[in-house]
Design an enzyme around this catalytic site. Structure first.
Site, PDB file in Angstrom:
ATOM      1  N   ASP A  37       0.608  -5.490   1.732  1.00 24.18           N
ATOM      2  CA  ASP A  37       0.010  -5.962   2.234  1.00 24.18           C
ATOM      3  C   ASP A  37      -0.573  -6.015   0.613  1.00 24.18           C
ATOM      4  O   ASP A  37      -0.120  -5.593  -0.027  1.00 24.18           O
ATOM      5  CB  ASP A  37      -1.744  -4.492   2.447  1.00 24.18           C
ATOM      6  CG  ASP A  37      -1.165  -3.663   1.399  1.00 24.18           C
ATOM      7  OD1 ASP A  37      -0.759  -3.036   0.778  1.00 24.18           O
ATOM      8  OD2 ASP A  37      -2.773  -2.667   1.988  1.00 24.18           O
ATOM      9  N   GLU A  43      -2.482  -0.274   1.375  1.00 27.77           N
ATOM     10  CA  GLU A  43      -2.598   0.590   0.125  1.00 27.77           C
ATOM     11  C   GLU A  43      -3.864  -0.047  -0.145  1.00 27.77           C
ATOM     12  O   GLU A  43      -4.269   0.318  -1.365  1.00 27.77           O
ATOM     13  CB  GLU A  43      -1.140   0.001  -0.738  1.00 27.77           C
ATOM     14  CG  GLU A  43      -1.324   0.598  -2.405  1.00 27.77           C
ATOM     15  CD  GLU A  43      -2.370   0.148  -3.249  1.00 27.77           C
ATOM     16  OE1 GLU A  43      -2.482   0.396  -4.293  1.00 27.77           O
ATOM     17  OE2 GLU A  43      -2.765  -1.038  -3.477  1.00 27.77           O
TER      18      GLU A  43
HETATM   19  N1  BES Z   1      -1.489  -1.942  -8.379  1.00 26.80           N
HETATM   20  C1  BES Z   1      -3.329  -1.858  -8.544  1.00 26.80           C
HETATM   21  C2  BES Z   1      -2.957  -0.529  -9.194  1.00 26.80           C
HETATM   22  C3  BES Z   1      -3.021  -1.171 -10.810  1.00 26.80           C
HETATM   23  C4  BES Z   1      -3.205  -1.810 -11.000  1.00 26.80           C
HETATM   24  C5  BES Z   1      -2.498   0.276 -11.607  1.00 26.80           C
HETATM   25  C6  BES Z   1      -2.828  -2.180 -12.800  1.00 26.80           C
HETATM   26  C7  BES Z   1      -2.807  -0.355 -12.725  1.00 26.80           C
HETATM   27  C8  BES Z   1      -2.445  -1.847 -13.465  1.00 26.80           C
HETATM   28  C9  BES Z   1      -2.828  -0.804  -6.873  1.00 26.80           C
HETATM   29  O1  BES Z   1      -2.432  -1.989  -5.748  1.00 26.80           O
HETATM   30  C10 BES Z   1      -4.500  -1.388  -6.628  1.00 26.80           C
HETATM   31  O2  BES Z   1      -5.321  -2.615  -6.742  1.00 26.80           O
HETATM   32  N2  BES Z   1      -5.772   0.279  -6.791  1.00 26.80           N
HETATM   33  C11 BES Z   1      -6.672  -0.015  -6.740  1.00 26.80           C
HETATM   34  C12 BES Z   1      -7.121   1.231  -5.272  1.00 26.80           C
HETATM   35  C13 BES Z   1      -6.611   1.534  -3.806  1.00 26.80           C
HETATM   36  C14 BES Z   1      -7.521   2.548  -3.825  1.00 26.80           C
HETATM   37  C15 BES Z   1      -7.767   0.023  -3.416  1.00 26.80           C
HETATM   38  C16 BES Z   1      -7.223  -0.063  -7.807  1.00 26.80           C
HETATM   39  O3  BES Z   1      -6.677   0.148  -8.538  1.00 26.80           O
HETATM   40  O4  BES Z   1      -8.545  -0.471  -7.677  1.00 26.80           O
HETATM   41 MN    MN Z   2      -1.102  -2.570  -6.646  1.00 29.10          MN
HETATM   42 MN    MN Z   3      -3.736  -4.013  -5.439  1.00 24.85          MN
END
Ligand code: BES
Ligand code: MN
Ligand code: MN
Length: 452
Positions: free
Chosen positions: A88, A152
């Site tokens: 996603d 995710e």
């Molecule tokens: N891949 C990201 C997280 C990420 C990005 C970690 C760059 C380290 C470096 C992940 O898809 C994401 O966007 N996570 C969200 C949290 C989630 C609960 C929606 C975030 O970090 O905001």
């Molecule tokens: Mn991600």
């Molecule tokens: Mn992300």
């Protein structure tokens, strides 16, 4: 040149075509309008796994979007790696700031541009292609299980129950995730920590209807004014968070880890230039890299209320709202933080307004070991492909399933990401470098393959 890197170069155009087809599917999990595409994307991922000679490929249903599963079993005596990714993507808005249609991938200046290019379609794609090459060469030295989920970006809310249900099926020696970035292409790094997340939404309620700001203004509290004053009480000038108890559980990072972070290549001038800002912000006792990784933060993500249309309307609005998120570090617990945020936010509200506070999805922070065998496996593969030993570095983003997998499945994760922080993930014009794609596949081939 290794035979893998020769093969990768030979196949590279085909890889880009396949990745473009995957990126063309608008699998936005947050918006129900895209639900057909999200399901379609799951099928496309399943087809890619089948094409890479993975077996038992299936869609495992959840109350939300399905998890795509595939495996390659080689030998009982081999360790098992569980690969995780997400198909996603974030919404593409604001669309008008893209130089192209976000779901019509474009390759230019050595990068592929599309929503999901680096987060995370382009990254789990690297595993699929590396596995195909290693299996084809008959060199796979692990048993492999792959799960690619579809929720995710909306908090993986069905994944904990999924992990419990399929605990046996998901058994592995370690989990491997490519969903983070490296510090620079010239200096590879492996992510060793993720922040947690606590996401709140608040509503400040004043009079029972919008009022004439001349007739009532001055005697009736304006919810937007009051919300802004309350937000101003969440953080001091330097970024220190003023919620009582907020720092109680914050773990101090060891001097040796801080010294290692200080060695990481980082130019504050480049950073400011890249973002067009005159000055950085934050806690003076911490470096920029520390502020965005080992320290907790609070940010207003959105704020609305009153009149925002054309021209001027003299209105004293009846309501104001904001979305406020906090990034957390070990050992903060997002459920505790939700509670102390709510208590504090209500305590600073004047009597002239009512306040509602709700929590959205959250997640726990995670740190990974740099002495584990699994970390060293990743380190060795990176060193072989990049010609340099990767630096272990924590990052500021969140992947809540890492701590969930540890608590539910008892399995540790290695965060081997191939993106760059400048890839514009979640922003307009998200992209992934062709260099990163090539090096990523090469690194993963070395990781998965027996040596000659
Ligand atoms: N891949 C990201 C997280 C990420 C990005 C970690 C760059 C380290 C470096 C992940 O898809 C994401 O966007 N996570 C969200 C949290 C989630 C609960 C929606 C975030 O970090 O905001
Ligand atoms: Mn991600
Ligand atoms: Mn992300």
């Amino acid at each position: 040149m290794s035979s893998f890197s020769t093969k990768i170069k030979e196949n590279f155009q085909d890889y880009l075509t396949e990745l473009s087809d995957l990126l063309a599917i608008p699998s936005v999990s947050a918006d129900p309008q895209f639900s057909k595409s999200v399901h379609q994307c799951a099928h496309t991922v399943a087809d890619l796994l089948r094409k890479s000679s993975l077996n038992h490929v299936e869609l495992l249903e959840t109350p939300g979007y399905p998890v795509v599963y595939g495996e390659k079993y080689v030998d009982e005596s081999y360790p098992t790696i569980l690969v995780y990714g997400h198909y996603d993507v974030q919404p593409a808005d604001p669309i008008e700031l893209w130089h192209q249609d976000p779901f019509n991938p474009v390759i230019k200046e050595g990068k592929i541009y599309a929503r999901g290019a680096a987060d995370d379609k382009g990254q789990f794609f690297l595993h699929i292609k590396a596995l195909a090459l290693v299996i084809q060469a008959n060199k796979l030295k692990y048993n492999i299980k792959v799960i690619i989920e579809g929720e995710e970006e909306v908090g993986s809310k069905n994944l904990e129950a999924f992990a419990l249900q399929y605990k046996e099926k998901l058994k592995a020696d370690f989990i491997l995730i490519s969903d983070t970035s490296m510090i620079a292409n010239e200096h590879p790094s492996i992510t060793t920590g993720l922040r947690g997340l606590c996401y709140m939404e608040v509503e400040v309620i004043g009079p029972n209807r919008d009022l004439h700001s001349g007739v009532y203004g001055g005697a009736v509290a304006n919810p937007i004014n009051e919300l802004c004053k309350m937000i101003a009480k969440l953080q001091d000038e330097e970024g220190k968070i003023l919620i009582p108890g907020f720092y109680d559980q914050v773990a101090e990072v060891s001097e040796s880890e801080r010294a290692r972070m200080a060695q990481a290549p980082f130019s504050i001038e480049d950073y400011k230039n890249h973002l067009d800002i005159e000055e950085v912000f934050g806690e003076k006792d911490y470096s920029v890299l520390e502020r965005v990784s080992i320290r907790p933060t609070i940010d207003v993500n959105g704020i609305w209320g009153g009149y925002i249309g054309e021209g001027a309307k003299t209105v004293l609005p009846s309501k104001a709202n904001a979305k406020i998120s906090m990034r957390l570090v070990p050992n903060q617990n997002f459920l505790d933080i939700e509670k102390i945020f709510e208590d504090y936010f209500k305590s600073i509200a004047p009597k002239s307004v009512k306040v509602k506070v709700n929590a959205h999805h959250g997640g726990h922070p995670a740190v990974t070991s740099i002495t584990s065998e699994s970390y060293q496996i990743a380190e060795k593969a990176v060193e072989k492909s990049y010609g340099k030993k990767p630096i272990p570095l924590r990052t500021g983003g969140s992947i809540p399933i890492v701590s969930m997998f540890k608590s539910v499945l008892g399995i540790d994760t290695v965060l081997l990401g191939f993106g760059l922080d400048s890839d514009a993930i979640h922003s307009p014009n998200e992209h992934f470098g062709l260099f990163n794609i090539e090096k990523g596949i090469e690194t993963l081939c070395y990781l998965y393959a027996k040596e000659d």
